[in-house]
Motif scaffolding. Structure first.
Motif, PDB file in Angstrom:
ATOM      1  N   LEU A  17      -4.784   5.950  -8.154  1.00 35.15           N
ATOM      2  CA  LEU A  17      -5.737   5.324  -7.243  1.00 35.15           C
ATOM      3  C   LEU A  17      -7.154   5.323  -7.815  1.00 35.15           C
ATOM      4  O   LEU A  17      -8.050   4.681  -7.268  1.00 35.15           O
ATOM      5  N   ASN A  18      -7.342   6.036  -8.910  1.00 30.60           N
ATOM      6  CA  ASN A  18      -8.671   6.244  -9.469  1.00 30.60           C
ATOM      7  C   ASN A  18      -9.125   5.007 -10.251  1.00 30.60           C
ATOM      8  O   ASN A  18      -8.787   4.837 -11.427  1.00 30.60           O
ATOM      9  N   TRP A  72      -6.638  -1.031  -9.900  1.00 23.92           N
ATOM     10  CA  TRP A  72      -7.234  -1.727  -8.762  1.00 23.92           C
ATOM     11  C   TRP A  72      -6.221  -2.086  -7.683  1.00 23.92           C
ATOM     12  O   TRP A  72      -6.545  -2.025  -6.477  1.00 23.92           O
ATOM     13  N   LEU A  73      -4.995  -2.464  -8.064  1.00 24.69           N
ATOM     14  CA  LEU A  73      -4.044  -2.952  -7.067  1.00 24.69           C
ATOM     15  C   LEU A  73      -3.546  -1.847  -6.134  1.00 24.69           C
ATOM     16  O   LEU A  73      -3.550  -2.036  -4.907  1.00 24.69           O
ATOM     17  N   PRO A  74      -3.115  -0.672  -6.654  1.00 23.80           N
ATOM     18  CA  PRO A  74      -2.770   0.414  -5.731  1.00 23.80           C
ATOM     19  C   PRO A  74      -3.953   0.827  -4.851  1.00 23.80           C
ATOM     20  O   PRO A  74      -3.781   1.094  -3.654  1.00 23.80           O
ATOM     21  N   PHE A  75      -5.158   0.854  -5.438  1.00 23.46           N
ATOM     22  CA  PHE A  75      -6.358   1.202  -4.671  1.00 23.46           C
ATOM     23  C   PHE A  75      -6.592   0.170  -3.572  1.00 23.46           C
ATOM     24  O   PHE A  75      -6.912   0.514  -2.423  1.00 23.46           O
ATOM     25  N   PHE A  76      -6.418  -1.085  -3.894  1.00 22.07           N
ATOM     26  CA  PHE A  76      -6.592  -2.175  -2.933  1.00 22.07           C
ATOM     27  C   PHE A  76      -5.578  -2.062  -1.794  1.00 22.07           C
ATOM     28  O   PHE A  76      -5.924  -2.199  -0.614  1.00 22.07           O
ATOM     29  N   GLY A  77      -4.321  -1.777  -2.149  1.00 17.03           N
ATOM     30  CA  GLY A  77      -3.280  -1.664  -1.137  1.00 17.03           C
ATOM     31  C   GLY A  77      -3.537  -0.536  -0.154  1.00 17.03           C
ATOM     32  O   GLY A  77      -3.431  -0.711   1.065  1.00 17.03           O
ATOM     33  N   TRP A  78      -3.899   0.637  -0.668  1.00 16.35           N
ATOM     34  CA  TRP A  78      -4.129   1.771   0.213  1.00 16.35           C
ATOM     35  C   TRP A  78      -5.463   1.665   0.940  1.00 16.35           C
ATOM     36  O   TRP A  78      -5.605   2.191   2.060  1.00 16.35           O
ATOM     37  N   SER A  79      -6.435   0.998   0.368  1.00 12.23           N
ATOM     38  CA  SER A  79      -7.703   0.777   1.076  1.00 12.23           C
ATOM     39  C   SER A  79      -7.460  -0.038   2.341  1.00 12.23           C
ATOM     40  O   SER A  79      -8.003   0.258   3.411  1.00 12.23           O
ATOM     41  N   ILE A 109       3.585  -5.974  -5.724  1.00 10.30           N
ATOM     42  CA  ILE A 109       3.995  -4.577  -5.554  1.00 10.30           C
ATOM     43  C   ILE A 109       5.387  -4.515  -4.944  1.00 10.30           C
ATOM     44  O   ILE A 109       6.235  -3.722  -5.357  1.00 10.30           O
ATOM     45  N   TYR A 110       5.627  -5.391  -3.959  1.00 12.15           N
ATOM     46  CA  TYR A 110       6.927  -5.375  -3.271  1.00 12.15           C
ATOM     47  C   TYR A 110       8.014  -6.041  -4.112  1.00 12.15           C
ATOM     48  O   TYR A 110       9.073  -5.445  -4.348  1.00 12.15           O
ATOM     49  N   HIS A 123       5.347   4.448  -8.231  1.00 11.81           N
ATOM     50  CA  HIS A 123       6.544   3.913  -8.887  1.00 11.81           C
ATOM     51  C   HIS A 123       6.662   2.393  -8.899  1.00 11.81           C
ATOM     52  O   HIS A 123       7.453   1.858  -9.674  1.00 11.81           O
ATOM     53  N   GLN A 124       5.926   1.687  -8.045  1.00 13.87           N
ATOM     54  CA  GLN A 124       6.175   0.259  -7.880  1.00 13.87           C
ATOM     55  C   GLN A 124       5.288  -0.685  -8.692  1.00 13.87           C
ATOM     56  O   GLN A 124       5.686  -1.834  -8.928  1.00 13.87           O
ATOM     57  N   PRO A 125       4.101  -0.298  -9.124  1.00 19.92           N
ATOM     58  CA  PRO A 125       3.289  -1.239  -9.917  1.00 19.92           C
ATOM     59  C   PRO A 125       3.968  -1.617 -11.235  1.00 19.92           C
ATOM     60  O   PRO A 125       4.717  -0.817 -11.811  1.00 19.92           O
TER      61      PRO A 125
END
Length: 361
Positions: free
Chosen positions: A38-39, A47-54, A127-128, A162-164
């Motif tokens: 997420l960093n 950016w994408l995991p950070f964007f998703g969780w944001s 991601i999905y 695991h998904q990115p």
């Protein structure tokens, strides 16, 4: 190694050990991987995991405001219907049956855009979809991005851990990602942009589309029912955004064999049919693993499939040009033989009872 072996970014703890068995990381390892990925200061490719969780956290904040400011019985019913049924069914319609499996085809881009934005946007398509192809290829085996045998957190944090997609794909393999995603309408990065951002989608385009989606729906709900309705529905989307991360853990028996004879017919993995996800989202998961490209998975009588009803309705009005329905195949190969088996077992039991009655005391 095949494309599906390498398309996802392998976690630091790995998928499997030297013997080929699943590596089950500790909670500490899972959280370390989670926060590392997420960093965005460590790497812009995060950016994408950070964007998703944001987005999930922002929606969760709406849910908290809903609980403390707008909770009434009426709003609770609205939140329940939107969060459990509308969001769940849309996830099945769009991310699952269309983006991943291409179970049906839109007549044109207009209807695809309408379907994509039927609800508040939460999950990035890449991601999905890409990870779900891997899930079906490696279901309940090492490399499955949300392998229930890894435990609850293994699944709950999977969209980050695991998904990115991998960040070092060759140009040829990246083009395969593009091929798997191009029908979704999500604009693809060039290979050079992928190397820069580590993703199929470009961050600025994704952020712009997110802002448009959320702004549109907040204005619509506000005009209908003010902040009370808007916050309620956005809060319901937040509840779903967190809750959906638990689904695959439950849908694969929490890593244990919970399949039932006459209920679950696919025995190649531990997927199970569950009443609640089936009713509210059309997720008859074991049926889906039997026929993943079918636009319908509620095959048996009383297996409600709201996602299928939407797809069929869109086909009827001409918005969808074609779809695949494997209900007849399911009946022929699995359900009718099961009914015949039950009938013969009942007849044998009846004959045995008659014989026992004839035996003298």
């Amino acid at each position: 190694m095949s494309f599906l072996d390498t398309v996802l970014q392998e976690p630091s703890y790995g998928w499997k050990d030297k013997e080929g068995d699943l590596i089950v990381p500790s909670s500490k390892q899972l959280f370390q991987e989670f926060f590392s990925r997420l960093n965005i200061f460590k790497s812009r490719k995060n950016w994408l995991p950070f964007f998703g969780w944001s987005r999930a956290i922002l929606l969760a904040s709406f849910f908290i405001v809903f609980l403390f400011e707008y909770l009434t019985w009426f709003n609770f019913i609205i939140a329940f219907v939107y969060g459990m049924i509308a969001m769940g069914t849309h996830g099945t319609i769009w991310h699952h049956r269309y983006c991943t499996h291409g179970a049906y085809t839109f007549r044109n881009k207009f209807w695809r855009f309408i379907t994509q934005n039927l609800t508040i946007s939460v999950i990035p398509e890449e991601i999905y979809a890409i990870s779900h192809h891997v899930h079906h290829s490696k279901s309940d085996t090492p490399g499955d991005p949300y392998n229930a045998e890894g435990g609850f957190l293994y699944c709950f944090l999977a969209d980050v851990n695991h998904q990115p997609i991998a960040k070092n794909l060759s140009k040829e393999d990246y083009q395969r990602v593009v091929s798997l995603m191009k029908h979704t309408g999500v604009h693809a990065n060039t290979y050079e942009q992928y190397l820069k951002w580590g993703s199929y989608a470009h961050p600025w385009r994704s952020i712009a589309l997110w802002l448009i989606n959320w702004s549109f729906w907040y204005i619509v709900f506000y005009l209908i029912g003010g902040n009370s309705l808007a916050v309620t529905i956005f809060g319901a989307a937040g509840f779903w955004a967190i809750g959906v991360r638990t689904y695959n853990y439950e849908g694969h028996g929490k890593g244990k064999d919970k399949q039932k004879h006459g209920v679950d017919y696919n025995h190649k993995d531990r997927s199970i049919n569950q009443l609640w996800p089936g009713i509210v989202a059309g997720e008859w998961h074991n049926n889906h693993h039997l026929y993943p490209k079918s636009a319908r998975s509620g095959f048996k009588p009383l297996q409600v499939d709201l996602a299928w009803y939407y797809i069929k309705m869109m086909y009827t009005i001409g918005a969808i040009s074609q779809y695949k329905d494997d209900k007849k195949r399911f009946y022929k190969k699995y359900y009718l033989p099961y009914l015949q088996e039950k009938k013969e077992a009942k007849q044998r039991q009846k004959l045995l009872s008659l014989k026992l009655k004839k035996v003298p005391n």
